[in-house]
Design a protein around this motif. Structure first.
Motif, PDB file in Angstrom:
ATOM      1  N   ASP A  41     -11.183 -16.127  34.089  1.00 46.82           N
ATOM      2  CA  ASP A  41     -12.084 -17.821  33.741  1.00 46.82           C
ATOM      3  C   ASP A  41     -11.936 -18.404  36.032  1.00 46.82           C
ATOM      4  O   ASP A  41     -12.217 -18.066  36.315  1.00 46.82           O
ATOM      5  N   ASP A  44     -13.934 -16.261  38.485  1.00 45.00           N
ATOM      6  CA  ASP A  44     -15.400 -16.939  37.703  1.00 45.00           C
ATOM      7  C   ASP A  44     -15.796 -18.542  38.843  1.00 45.00           C
ATOM      8  O   ASP A  44     -16.863 -18.641  39.567  1.00 45.00           O
ATOM      9  N   ARG A  45     -14.680 -19.318  38.501  1.00 51.80           N
ATOM     10  CA  ARG A  45     -14.840 -20.834  38.968  1.00 51.80           C
ATOM     11  C   ARG A  45     -14.945 -20.570  40.360  1.00 51.80           C
ATOM     12  O   ARG A  45     -15.902 -21.544  41.035  1.00 51.80           O
ATOM     13  N   ASN A  48     -17.646 -17.482  41.706  1.00 50.44           N
ATOM     14  CA  ASN A  48     -19.211 -18.139  41.254  1.00 50.44           C
ATOM     15  C   ASN A  48     -19.926 -19.194  41.162  1.00 50.44           C
ATOM     16  O   ASN A  48     -21.231 -19.598  41.762  1.00 50.44           O
ATOM     17  N   MET A  49     -18.446 -20.169  40.998  1.00 43.75           N
ATOM     18  CA  MET A  49     -19.065 -21.793  40.946  1.00 43.75           C
ATOM     19  C   MET A  49     -18.480 -22.872  41.780  1.00 43.75           C
ATOM     20  O   MET A  49     -19.553 -23.599  42.662  1.00 43.75           O
ATOM     21  N   ARG A  50     -17.969 -22.024  43.050  1.00 45.64           N
ATOM     22  CA  ARG A  50     -17.253 -22.817  43.965  1.00 45.64           C
ATOM     23  C   ARG A  50     -17.844 -22.034  45.243  1.00 45.64           C
ATOM     24  O   ARG A  50     -17.715 -21.982  46.505  1.00 45.64           O
ATOM     25  N   LYS A 172      -8.340 -23.863  30.240  1.00 44.37           N
ATOM     26  CA  LYS A 172      -9.622 -24.577  30.999  1.00 44.37           C
ATOM     27  C   LYS A 172      -9.405 -25.765  31.752  1.00 44.37           C
ATOM     28  O   LYS A 172      -9.817 -26.115  32.698  1.00 44.37           O
ATOM     29  N   VAL A 175      -6.707 -24.033  34.381  1.00 44.14           N
ATOM     30  CA  VAL A 175      -8.104 -23.835  35.379  1.00 44.14           C
ATOM     31  C   VAL A 175      -8.717 -24.529  36.762  1.00 44.14           C
ATOM     32  O   VAL A 175      -8.890 -24.462  37.746  1.00 44.14           O
ATOM     33  N   GLU A 176      -9.094 -25.591  35.742  1.00 41.39           N
ATOM     34  CA  GLU A 176      -9.732 -26.820  36.421  1.00 41.39           C
ATOM     35  C   GLU A 176      -8.902 -27.354  37.653  1.00 41.39           C
ATOM     36  O   GLU A 176      -8.874 -27.078  38.705  1.00 41.39           O
ATOM     37  N   VAL A 179      -8.253 -24.673  40.416  1.00 37.63           N
ATOM     38  CA  VAL A 179      -9.469 -24.503  41.528  1.00 37.63           C
ATOM     39  C   VAL A 179      -9.951 -25.361  42.290  1.00 37.63           C
ATOM     40  O   VAL A 179      -9.683 -25.854  43.358  1.00 37.63           O
ATOM     41  N   LYS A 180      -9.432 -26.408  41.998  1.00 39.04           N
ATOM     42  CA  LYS A 180      -9.495 -28.047  42.813  1.00 39.04           C
ATOM     43  C   LYS A 180      -7.625 -27.829  43.661  1.00 39.04           C
ATOM     44  O   LYS A 180      -8.925 -28.201  44.848  1.00 39.04           O
ATOM     45  N   TRP A 183      -9.665 -24.874  46.547  1.00 45.54           N
ATOM     46  CA  TRP A 183     -10.543 -25.842  47.065  1.00 45.54           C
ATOM     47  C   TRP A 183     -10.075 -26.362  47.998  1.00 45.54           C
ATOM     48  O   TRP A 183     -10.555 -25.720  49.430  1.00 45.54           O
TER      49      TRP A 183
END
Length: 597
Positions: A41, A44-45, A48-50, A172, A175-176, A179-180, A183
């Motif tokens: 997860d 992927d975040r 693929n998403m960032r 979830k 993971v958020e 990622v925050k 990033w």
């Protein structure tokens, strides 16, 4: 301590020049525990998403205690490492050896981010529970020195600030949060790396301006600093370099940056600053977002806020930036850039610094470097090169574009270029017409019509916009490009090649987001002007201008494309009623309408 979540104010200190990273994040984890769960997860975040380049070993089997050359290289060439400490992490000698290697390669511990996943940080630190069981086995198989090395690595990682899964309601949410934070760290590191890999600091004009800015940043009486200079002179690159230098020198704990542009979008500006603070803005109103952003800045200390490309006075409070007095209380400052001198005064800057154009000598050095050529001073092409350089007006953006265009051309083409630039030379050095001619020359040397048309399509988007290559494909097909492609897949591959060639020509910039491309605002202005000169390519562009109503457009001007992206137009004129706000072909006198809100 490991029990607290890492904050955005944690610093990253790099010694010396920034290396070239192959990966931005390295994932260390125990495969049987988390490969098919939270680690996938996170990957992927991030990937693929960032669009954050992330290394995740795809080998299911971990054999032996020696790190493979491939993994060792991946660790060495990664900016950050996320270590997923799970129940059976210590059971794997491979994982323990990998963790030891991470600490050996990443001397700055702020680059190592631990995740305590369903384990107690104290169990990791003191090797209790499953970790104790695992080490009992290791002690019977490994040398005392090796076991001690592994214990030391676990103690070190447990003492770092990290995430503890028990503090989150769900994976979830966890993971958020990961990622925050990652990033925001990556954005900061990208700015530092971009600034330190440029060579502008070797030029006299930039050295002088940078020295003045650094002096102002060290002055406790100065809170707002303004940098003024012509478009394309290198203001953005310089302030990025200064920001990275100030941070590495310990003047600031955090450097955050946003682009303002001719038509400021407050929500976009707020979002850029918030991302670099690892702050999530969930409020819908600009006022609500400004309140949260200001609150976060005031909680921090020693923050440098860079506002790039300001065209007119803007109320900083509407963004969420505290007042000068409030910033001073938190040892924070603002560094802004503008093309217009009086904007510095309108923004109440206490220090105004001009970034001048490059000297002729520095211009020639930059030109030859970007052209990837070297000439003896006695050769004819060297003399022609000097003439070409003189016509570029000391602006890096023009010098680089022309250098890339002429790099592989013969002497006759160099002479032709010099003559063309000579004819267009303005009498006033401040006249930016020579910028147009330099960029136009680079445009004319593009090898294909598809490349030229794709370049012009990029000016349809707002300033500093992350342009999706997929949109370029759609618009390109809409106006009849890529006719030799039999399938959309072939056309998509063609777009990728065209974008690659435009970046190689320095007509497009590397993106911040995956699958996108960017265009410098000076080059965008030139592209719009070029479109008005090309037969069948006249563009009407009012993208990102905060328009509330449909603009007046003279149908007799023969525009082939209208772009009204990112405006606040809620109603189409009657003659366009019923048509899509996306794009339509063959509408009245326009072959394409692009009016995306």
């Amino acid at each position: 301590m490991a029990l607290s979540t890492p904050t955005a104010s944690a610093t990253l200190h790099y010694a010396g020049p920034a290396p070239r990273w192959s990966h931005e994040v390295f994932l260390s984890f125990r495969g049987i525990d988390t490969r098919k769960g939270i680690t996938s997860d996170i990957y992927d975040r991030l990937q693929n998403m960032r669009g954050i380049i992330t290394f995740m070993d795809d080998q299911e089997l971990e054999v032996g205690d020696v790190i493979s050359p491939r993994l060792l290289t991946a660790i060495k060439e990664s900016r950050f490492a996320i270590v997923v400490l799970s129940q059976h992490y210590a059971s794997s000698s491979w994982c323990l050896e990998e963790l030891t290697t991470i600490f050996q390669c990443m001397k700055d511990n702020n680059r190592i981010l631990p995740l305590f996943y369903q384990v107690e940080p104290s169990h990791v630190r003191y090797q209790k529970g499953n970790f104790e069981v695992a080490f009992t086995k290791h002690e019977s198989r490994q040398s005392i020195a090796k076991v001690k090395q592994w214990r030391d690595a676990l103690q070190k990682v447990a003492n770092l600030s990290g995430w503890d899964s028990k503090n989150y309601v769900s994976d979830k949410e966890l993971v958020e949060d990961i990622v925050k934070l990652v990033w925001s760290r990556v954005l900061q590191a990208r700015i530092e790396n971009e600034s330190t890999t440029r060579d502008f600091g070797s030029f006299k004009a930039t050295r002088m301006a940078m020295g003045k800015v650094m002096t102002a940043l060290k002055n406790d009486q100065v809170t707002v600093i303004g940098v003024h200079g012509m478009g394309g002179v290198g203001k953005t690159t310089m302030v990025k370099h200064v920001g990275a230098q100030a941070r590495n020198n310990g003047l600031f704990d955090k450097v955050i940056m946003a682009v303002v542009s001719q038509s400021p979008d407050l929500k976009k500006i707020q979002a850029q600053l918030a991302e670099m603070l690892a702050l999530k803005l969930e409020e819908n109103t600009e006022e609500g977002r400004a309140y949260i952003l200001k609150e976060r800045i005031m909680r921090g200390n020693r923050i440098l806020i860079i506002l790039d490309d300001i065209w007119r006075k803007i109320e900083l409070s509407s963004i969420g930036i505290p007042s000068n007095n409030e910033l001073q209380m938190r040892n924070s400052k603002i560094l802004l850039t503008t093309r217009i001198m009086h904007v510095c005064e309108d923004m109440d800057t206490q220090a105004k610094i001009t970034l001048n154009i490059l000297s002729e000598e520095d211009s020639l050095n930059l030109f030859l470097k970007k052209a990837r050529m070297s000439f003896h001073e006695s050769t004819e092409i060297y003399k022609v090169a000097r003439k070409v350089v003189q016509k570029c007006g000391g602006l890096p953006i023009a010098l680089i574009a022309v250098a890339r265009a002429l790099g592989d051309k013969d002497l006759e083409e160099w002479k032709e270029a010099a003559q063309r630039l000579q004819v267009s030379q303005p009498s006033n050095p401040e006249d930016e017409r020579h910028v147009f001619e330099c960029i136009k020359l680079s445009y004319d040397y593009l090898r294909s019509n598809d490349a030229k048309s794709c370049f012009l399509l990029c000016c349809l988007f707002p300033e500093d916009y992350e342009i999706p290559t997929e949109d370029l494909l759609k618009y390109g097909v809409g106006i009849g490009l890529f006719q030799d492609s039999n399938t959309m897949q072939e056309a998509r591959a063609r777009v990728e090649l065209v974008v690659k060639s435009l970046k190689a020509s320095s007509l497009l910039l590397e993106p911040k987001e995956k699958g996108c491309v960017r265009m410098h605002d000076v080059i965008r202005d030139v592209a719009i002007s070029i479109s008005l000169l090309e037969d069948g390519q006249r563009f009407f562009v009012k993208a990102g201008c905060e328009l509330m109503e449909w603009p007046k457009i003279n149908a007799h001007e023969g525009y082939s494309v209208i772009s009204l992206m990112k405006n606040k137009i809620s109603k189409l004129p009657e003659e366009l009623a019923g048509f899509s706000m996306w794009w339509q072909q063959k509408q009245r006198n326009f072959s394409t309408l692009i009016a995306r809100s």
